[in-house]
Every structure is written in C-alpha cells, then in structure tokens.
Design a protein around this motif. Structure first.
Motif, PDB file in Angstrom:
ATOM      1  N   ASP A  54      -2.555 -11.267  -4.633  1.00 63.32           N
ATOM      2  CA  ASP A  54      -1.524 -10.238  -4.480  1.00 63.32           C
ATOM      3  C   ASP A  54      -2.120  -8.887  -4.126  1.00 63.32           C
ATOM      4  O   ASP A  54      -1.407  -7.874  -4.141  1.00 63.32           O
ATOM      5  N   ALA A 101      -8.176 -12.538  -0.439  1.00 59.00           N
ATOM      6  CA  ALA A 101      -7.247 -11.458  -0.787  1.00 59.00           C
ATOM      7  C   ALA A 101      -5.996 -11.544   0.084  1.00 59.00           C
ATOM      8  O   ALA A 101      -6.000 -12.213   1.110  1.00 59.00           O
ATOM      9  N   CYS A 102      -4.941 -10.863  -0.330  1.00 60.93           N
ATOM     10  CA  CYS A 102      -3.739 -10.828   0.499  1.00 60.93           C
ATOM     11  C   CYS A 102      -4.050 -10.115   1.815  1.00 60.93           C
ATOM     12  O   CYS A 102      -3.571 -10.504   2.872  1.00 60.93           O
ATOM     13  N   ALA A 103      -4.870  -9.073   1.747  1.00 60.84           N
ATOM     14  CA  ALA A 103      -5.285  -8.345   2.949  1.00 60.84           C
ATOM     15  C   ALA A 103      -6.564  -7.615   2.619  1.00 60.84           C
ATOM     16  O   ALA A 103      -6.854  -7.361   1.451  1.00 60.84           O
ATOM     17  N   PHE A 104      -7.351  -7.299   3.653  1.00 56.68           N
ATOM     18  CA  PHE A 104      -8.542  -6.487   3.390  1.00 56.68           C
ATOM     19  C   PHE A 104      -8.641  -5.358   4.395  1.00 56.68           C
ATOM     20  O   PHE A 104      -8.061  -5.408   5.477  1.00 56.68           O
ATOM     21  N   ARG A 105      -9.386  -4.343   4.008  1.00 54.15           N
ATOM     22  CA  ARG A 105      -9.544  -3.142   4.827  1.00 54.15           C
ATOM     23  C   ARG A 105     -11.016  -2.775   4.918  1.00 54.15           C
ATOM     24  O   ARG A 105     -11.791  -3.036   3.985  1.00 54.15           O
ATOM     25  N   LYS A 161      -3.722  -6.801 -11.270  1.00 49.28           N
ATOM     26  CA  LYS A 161      -3.244  -7.706 -10.226  1.00 49.28           C
ATOM     27  C   LYS A 161      -4.312  -8.753  -9.907  1.00 49.28           C
ATOM     28  O   LYS A 161      -5.502  -8.495 -10.057  1.00 49.28           O
ATOM     29  N   VAL A 185      -4.834  -5.956  -2.135  1.00 50.68           N
ATOM     30  CA  VAL A 185      -5.556  -5.458  -0.972  1.00 50.68           C
ATOM     31  C   VAL A 185      -6.973  -5.117  -1.438  1.00 50.68           C
ATOM     32  O   VAL A 185      -7.138  -4.416  -2.434  1.00 50.68           O
ATOM     33  N   ARG A 192      -8.153   5.021  -2.503  1.00 49.13           N
ATOM     34  CA  ARG A 192      -7.111   4.000  -2.323  1.00 49.13           C
ATOM     35  C   ARG A 192      -6.885   3.225  -3.623  1.00 49.13           C
ATOM     36  O   ARG A 192      -5.762   2.824  -3.923  1.00 49.13           O
ATOM     37  N   VAL A 250     -10.877  -1.828   9.820  1.00 45.89           N
ATOM     38  CA  VAL A 250      -9.794  -2.800   9.695  1.00 45.89           C
ATOM     39  C   VAL A 250      -8.663  -2.094   8.968  1.00 45.89           C
ATOM     40  O   VAL A 250      -8.857  -1.630   7.834  1.00 45.89           O
ATOM     41  N   GLY A 276      -3.358   3.275  -5.938  1.00 39.03           N
ATOM     42  CA  GLY A 276      -2.662   1.996  -6.061  1.00 39.03           C
ATOM     43  C   GLY A 276      -2.452   1.276  -4.735  1.00 39.03           C
ATOM     44  O   GLY A 276      -1.741   0.273  -4.677  1.00 39.03           O
ATOM     45  N   SER A 277      -3.080   1.750  -3.645  1.00 35.43           N
ATOM     46  CA  SER A 277      -2.941   1.084  -2.339  1.00 35.43           C
ATOM     47  C   SER A 277      -3.903  -0.088  -2.199  1.00 35.43           C
ATOM     48  O   SER A 277      -3.770  -0.885  -1.278  1.00 35.43           O
ATOM     49  N   GLU A 295       0.809  -1.218   0.000  1.00 39.15           N
ATOM     50  CA  GLU A 295       0.000   0.000   0.000  1.00 39.15           C
ATOM     51  C   GLU A 295       0.847   1.275   0.000  1.00 39.15           C
ATOM     52  O   GLU A 295       0.353   2.339  -0.361  1.00 39.15           O
TER      53      GLU A 295
END
Lengths: 265, 265
Positions: free
Chosen positions: B161, B185-189, B157, B163, B200, A190, B204-205, A106
């Motif tokens: 890989d 996903a690799c990570a989530f928000r 992507k 977010v 975001r 999160v 590109g975050s 990020e």
C-alpha cells in the motif's frame, strides 16, 4: 467544428479552456479535502486506480466541450464516452486526473490534461499541476505558457549534461533502453505521472522523458513539447499513433539522436 | 556545550537554528538568481558537484554555531572543517546544500540540512526544502513540525500500500534489494536528494526510503524520522554508525520487517 483558422481564434480557445481547467483544479482540491475520495481498481490491478473525482472531472469537461461543439469527438481516459475512431477532423483528448495513484497515495504530483488535435496534428495542449496550481498551455501557433508567463525557448543539451525521467515500472522490469538511458544521463528521476514529467521538461528541470504512454497521457504533452522544440517520437523514429499506446521518447534533438543510436547498437 | 537539559532549552535551540536556516534559504535563492553559480566537480566525478553557495552556506552555519559554543564539533559535507572523531558529547551535522546536482541542473528539490546529536543520540534535526520554503524541524522531545504546523503521527502501512523512494544510482546498477523493493511497493520514486526524500516521508507522501547515505545526508532525517515513529536501521537491522556511510532503510515498522525478511530470503 471549432474555428481554428487564425492565431486569434486558437488563442481564444486556449483562454477559454484554461479557465475551465483552473476552476476544475480548485474544485478538485476542495472536493478531496472536504469529502475524501472513493477509490476503485481498474482491471483488477491494485496499481491502476480511478476515483469518483476522475469520473466527475471527465464529465464536466465533456459537457463543456459539447456545449461548444455538439459534434465533438473524444479520446478520454475513463469509460463512458465513445472513442474517436480516426484522427481526421478535430479530436479532444481528456485525462481528468493523470497520476491517480499519486492523487490517492501522495496527494501531490497529479495533473488535469487536455488537448485538441486537428487532422492528426496537435493544435493546443493543457497540463495543470493541480497541487502546485501551475497550468502549462498553448501550442505551436500560440507559444507555450506557464500560467501567464511565456516559456523560454529550448536549449539543446546532450545526455551527459541532462536529467532524464523514465517510467519506473519499465525500468524495474529491465525493458530496453530504460536502464542504459538512466545510467548514461547525468541523473534520472521516476515521478509516477506523465503530466508532471512533462511539466519538468517545460520548466527546464529535465531534458528527456521515456515511457509507454496511452493517447490521453501523451496528447497534451506532445502538443506543448513540440511547441517548445522538443522531439516527440517513438523509439524507432516514427511519429506516435495518437489512437494507440506508444513507447515514446520526448527529448532534445541531441538526446534523441543518442538514444536512437543506443537502440540500434 | 549547549544546555539541552530540558524540553524548553531544546525548543529554544530549535527556534534559533530554524531562524538561521530560513534566512539562509532566502539568501540561497536570491544569490543564485542574482549571481548564478560557480560549479566544480568533486573527485573528478561529473555527478558529484559543489558550488560556491554550498561552501558559503557551510561557513555561515559553522560561524553561527561557534558563536554559540566555541568548542562545538562538526561533521560537515564540504571540506575545510575538522571532522568529529567520535559521537561522544555534542556533534553538529551540516549539509549546506543537499542535492547539489538538482540545485545546479533542476533548480528544484534541494535542501539545507542540519542536526544536533548528543552522545550518539539525535536531539534535533532541520531539513529545509529551499525552493518550496518548507522547513521540517524538531526531534523526539519537541515533536516534529513543518514550518509552524505539528505533523500528524505516523500510520503503519505495509509495502503493497506504500510509495517507496530509492537511490536511482543503486537501483540501476542492480544492487540488492533495491529492485525487489521497488517492484513490490505500490509505486516507487527516484528524486535525487536525500533531504527531499525525507520530506516526502514526513508529509505522508511516501512510507519508505532506501539509500546509501553519508552522515550529513542521514543525520537530520534520522532525527526527524525517529521523532515521528519511523524505523531508521541498516539493512542488517543494526543502528547506523553516524561517522560512516550506511545503507539505510527508513520505513514504517511493517515495511521494515518485510524488507529484513526479503534480504534474508
């Protein structure tokens, strides 16, 4: 041993280490921009990342502490340093990049964190939101600061009026009481970095944070949060063991009572 | 009718409206700091907030548009303006404060959003992250900008890989496929504002955003995201109806394919 016998002595250490971290934060951004990152996985987990900068930052900070106290004990995130076996005496905690996944993917919301404990009690903590150039530092005896500005004392809010931050990974696998806490709060977030989550509590944008945290994820945040009047406790009401991982709730007193009740019921 | 017949004409409108929004963003911060907020609930829901500034901002923007085109049609978040009944001709979308709960409780991560559509197609979008003073603006014909800087073209992507950002409310009640998307996903928000979530993606975050969005939550983000090469589609692969709420996935092409398959399986 570092002399922490007076407020003035503690303040001197706060100023000294704050200077190290500010310099390191600038270098971290410059290095990434100039040279990019060398990323690898830890324990074969594609979500558990480490970069060349994590390792380099940790070495810089250890060397500076050893110049100050050749007998210093450490609890560091990255390998390479003997880990303190007890919380007796003085122990330094170092997380050279907290939120490495955010750092890599990020390029925002990552932190450099350090803390100094004496006989198991937090003395000072430092959390630097590197991209935002915001350093939160201080402790119970010195007060808590964002850069040069003293922070407002904490307002005790209840869950219904609060924003809470939770570990996404624990929420999504259904671990208790993450879902219920998220549902009962006014809103939840999160964010993917313990350090950044703590900064939201300090800035008054959130009132509680629940996650399973390693010692280097927790140490600085605990020192600062307790200095502001937040409760920092395991879900069973005990104090975190600073040499192990803990499921920790950092929250206002009211929210702490509500969640302890939620867990019991 | 506004003349949108050439790239130059569209660029003129982009510049003009960007100026309005930048001024309004500064005023929004000043007004809050000086006079605080008058907050009320909408529909008796303590999470659905509106403030005096939401209402005032909407009126400012409507008046400016009417000075430009007395026959303009609108789809606005706040009450008080007749809502366009069709997407024929030109339609303006206004969200005078997106993320009002964040505005009230967090004092960060809220946005002013506007968009201009012609015959159902996005022409221009504006999303201003007010506290960060970052205005994302432009469209397919002009390119997409953050303040004065043209944004990088999109990299395609895959989910592993990436977010992803999801609606916290839908995730926590177990609505499909929020949990599975977050887990894979690799990570989530979870961020609590459509506008900020879109920014975001542009920066590109993050690479995907899944939420149920009202027309004023979606219009600007869709204009900008499509201009960058993101897919903006309902979960069944159809295009969003810009006069209704939609469960929309904004994502790279690869992630879009993976999620459509996930929903079918």
């Amino acid at each position: 041993m570092i002399d922490l016998s007076s407020q003035e002595k503690i303040k001197e250490i706060d100023d000294l280490v704050s200077g190290w971290i500010k310099t390191l934060a600038v270098q971290t951004k410059e290095q990434r921009a100039k040279h990019g990152l060398k990323v690898s996985n830890k324990d074969g987990d594609h979500r558990n990342l480490v970069t060349n900068i994590d390792r380099a930052n940790q070495k810089v900070l250890i060397d500076k502490i050893l110049a100050l106290d050749p007998d210093a004990h450490f609890v560091c995130e990255e390998a390479g340093e003997a880990r303190a076996q007890s919380m007796d005496g003085q122990v330094w905690f170092i997380d050279p990049i907290d939120g490495t996944l955010n750092f890599v993917l990020e390029n925002r919301d990552y932190a450099i964190m350090m803390a100094l404990y004496e006989d198991g009690e937090p003395v000072l903590g430092w959390i630097c939101d590197v991209p935002a150039a915001r350093l939160f530092h201080g402790g119970q005896k010195t007060g808590i600061y964002e850069n040069e500005r003293a922070l407002e004392p904490l307002t005790d809010k209840t869950l219904t009026d609060s924003v809470v931050i939770v570990s996404g990974r624990r929420l999504v696998v259904g671990e208790k009481p993450y879902g219920e806490l998220a549902q009962r709060a006014c809103a939840f977030r999160v964010l993917g970095s313990a350090g950044i989550s703590f900064t939201r509590l300090f800035a008054g944008s959130a009132q509680a944070y629940l996650s399973k945290l390693s010692p280097w994820d927790l140490a600085a945040g605990r020192a600062l949060a307790e200095g502001m009047g937040y409760q920092v406790k395991n879900l069973d009401g005990t104090s975190p063991n600073m040499l192990l991982s803990n499921s920790v709730l950092i929250a206002t007193s009211s929210i702490h009572r509500e969640v302890v009740k939620m867990v019991k019921d």
